[in-house]
Design a protein around this motif. Structure first.
Motif, mmCIF file in Angstrom:
data_model
loop_
_atom_site.group_PDB
_atom_site.id
_atom_site.type_symbol
_atom_site.label_atom_id
_atom_site.label_comp_id
_atom_site.label_asym_id
_atom_site.label_seq_id
_atom_site.Cartn_x
_atom_site.Cartn_y
_atom_site.Cartn_z
ATOM 1 N N VAL A 132 12.451 -13.666 -0.788
ATOM 2 C CA VAL A 132 12.823 -12.134 -0.853
ATOM 3 C C VAL A 132 11.948 -11.671 0.684
ATOM 4 N N VAL A 133 12.704 -11.096 1.486
ATOM 5 C CA VAL A 133 12.341 -10.509 2.806
ATOM 6 C C VAL A 133 12.246 -9.060 2.965
ATOM 7 N N GLU A 134 11.015 -8.403 3.367
ATOM 8 C CA GLU A 134 10.725 -6.874 3.635
ATOM 9 C C GLU A 134 10.418 -6.966 4.955
ATOM 10 N N ILE A 135 11.044 -6.067 5.912
ATOM 11 C CA ILE A 135 11.023 -5.541 7.084
ATOM 12 C C ILE A 135 10.523 -4.453 7.210
ATOM 13 N N ARG A 136 9.458 -3.733 7.759
ATOM 14 C CA ARG A 136 9.346 -2.634 8.050
ATOM 15 C C ARG A 136 8.877 -2.134 9.378
ATOM 16 N N GLY A 137 9.376 -1.043 9.675
ATOM 17 C CA GLY A 137 9.020 -0.337 11.119
ATOM 18 C C GLY A 137 7.722 -0.132 10.923
ATOM 19 N N GLY A 138 6.841 -0.514 11.953
ATOM 20 C CA GLY A 138 5.372 -0.357 11.948
ATOM 21 C C GLY A 138 4.972 0.867 13.116
ATOM 22 N N THR A 139 3.912 0.689 13.924
ATOM 23 C CA THR A 139 3.466 1.584 14.987
ATOM 24 C C THR A 139 4.706 1.435 16.009
ATOM 25 N N GLY A 140 5.036 2.796 16.347
ATOM 26 C CA GLY A 140 5.868 3.104 17.454
ATOM 27 C C GLY A 140 7.140 3.819 16.971
ATOM 28 N N GLY A 141 7.141 4.669 15.943
ATOM 29 C CA GLY A 141 8.224 5.425 15.519
ATOM 30 C C GLY A 141 9.530 5.016 15.475
ATOM 31 N N LYS B 38 13.817 1.954 8.876
ATOM 32 C CA LYS B 38 12.190 2.098 8.619
ATOM 33 C C LYS B 38 11.754 1.167 7.524
ATOM 34 N N GLU B 39 12.825 0.630 6.752
ATOM 35 C CA GLU B 39 12.595 -0.401 5.952
ATOM 36 C C GLU B 39 13.891 -1.063 5.173
#
Length: 369
Positions: free
Chosen positions: A116-125, A164-165
């Protein structure tokens, strides 16, 4: 051969192999699914190890026989044949030794699982969300190369594109054992599409990879689950607006780490079939609980383990993707490639292979092999 420490480590394996061979045919063992799965895995591992061990013993015997012939034989033709046999066996020995050492190191039982993979945008808008989208595409392409199937379970789109996610499941052979190296912070350096001055910006996205929980991994009291149904809404024709195919579950779970009780809320509207949505919601509940229960386990492992290769720590910066230089650097093993376009197109296997080698070397060191 008597003083060979590797042979000493292999003693008794044939006896255990015969014992496991008998056990996996026992009806009482087959009825205990958890034990049966564990024993069949052990049977497969022992089978590989004994095959390598027999080859190793044959090579050692061949070396001894060839050396004896070289000392005792006067016939030049026989001596030449013995020398060729000696060279051939000695050339093969290091590879077989390494294979045995790798098989003797206890494998992570979770490596064979789906992920199960989760990708989230972090710093950088917005740029971080765009990069999260690029990472998803990279894993999508990689999954295609590996013959894995990918199923997106939830999406939160970015304002200017990307995500965003985004969460997705990867299904295939040994997925988690490959993808676990991707957990951590992925940093990108490039000129964003919104940048008018041509300046390079630094953004980041986090990737978390978890082994998919199987039904017998976690204990869930299904009678304590509270179910609600609702109309899904959204695209898909009149059916989704008339039929209550969406499901929502509530489950109170006691956190084994903190001892506190948490109410878990999961909604699933992915299909028009309510039973399928219930099945998917239950799967996500199992995976959520499993991942939380693993927190303490991972903390213990991180303290005991020297390796920085695959700790699973999502806060550790693992890679930098520098687009102006066309460069990708993996900071854990100081590995750099200057073909970033191909890497972002899913050509990441070589990097994963190097990470695997680095981790295996440290695991062998810990096992005193």
């Amino acid at each position: 051969m008597e003083d060979n420490p590797l042979l000493a480590r292999l003693e008794g394996l044939d006896v255990r192999f015969e014992e496991v061979s008998t056990l996996i045919t026992d009806p009482s063992v087959i009825a205990d699914q958890k034990r049966y799965v564990r024993l069949t895995k052990e049977y497969h591992d022992l089978e590989l190890l004994l095959k390598a061990a027999n080859e190793y013993k044959a090579l050692l015997s061949g070396v001894e026989e060839a050396k004896t012939l070289l000392v005792s034989e006067d016939d030049e033709e026989l001596r030449l044949m013995a020398k060729e046999e000696l060279d051939r066996n000695q050339e093969k020995l290091p590879d077989v030794e390494m294979e045995i050492k790798m098989l003797l190191v206890p494998a992570d039982p979770e490596d064979a699982k789906n992920a199960v993979v989760e990708i989230r945008g972090g710093t950088g808008g917005d740029e971080a969300a765009l990069f999260a989208g690029d990472l998803f595409r990279m894993y999508q392409k990689f999954a295609e190369r590996k013959g894995w199937s990918i199923e997106v379970t939830s999406i939160s789109p970015g304002a200017s594109g990307g995500y965003k996610e985004i969460c997705f499941n990867l299904t295939g052979d040994g997925v988690y054992g490959v993808m676990k190296y991707e957990s951590g912070v992925h940093r990108v350096q490039r000129v964003p599409a919104t940048e008018t001055q041509g300046r390079v910006h630094t953004s980041a996205a986090t990737v978390a990879v978890l082994p998919e929980a199987e039904e017998f991994d976690v204990e869930i009291n299904e009678g304590a689950i509270k179910w609600d149904t609702f109309r899904s809404g959204g695209a898909g024709g009149q059916n989704v607006n008339k039929v209550e195919s969406g499901v929502r579950l509530r489950y109170v779970w006691k956190n084994p780490v903190t001892g506190e009780e948490d109410e878990i809320l999961i909604e699933c509207t992915e299909t028009r079939d309510q039973p399928k949505n219930k099945e998917r919601a239950l799967s996500r509940l199992r995976t959520y609980i499993y991942s939380r229960e693993r927190e303490k386990y991972l903390a213990d492992i991180a303290q005991r383990r020297k390796t920085l290769v695959s700790t699973g720590d999502r806060s550790a910066k693992i890679r930098t993707y520098n687009f102006p230089q066309g460069r990708m650097t993996d900071h854990r093993i100081n590995y750099t490639v200057y073909n970033l376009a191909a890497f972002m197109d899913g050509d990441i296997q070589e990097c994963i292979d190097r990470l695997t080698i680095a981790e295996n070397a440290e695991r062998m060191k810990e096992a005193s092999l």
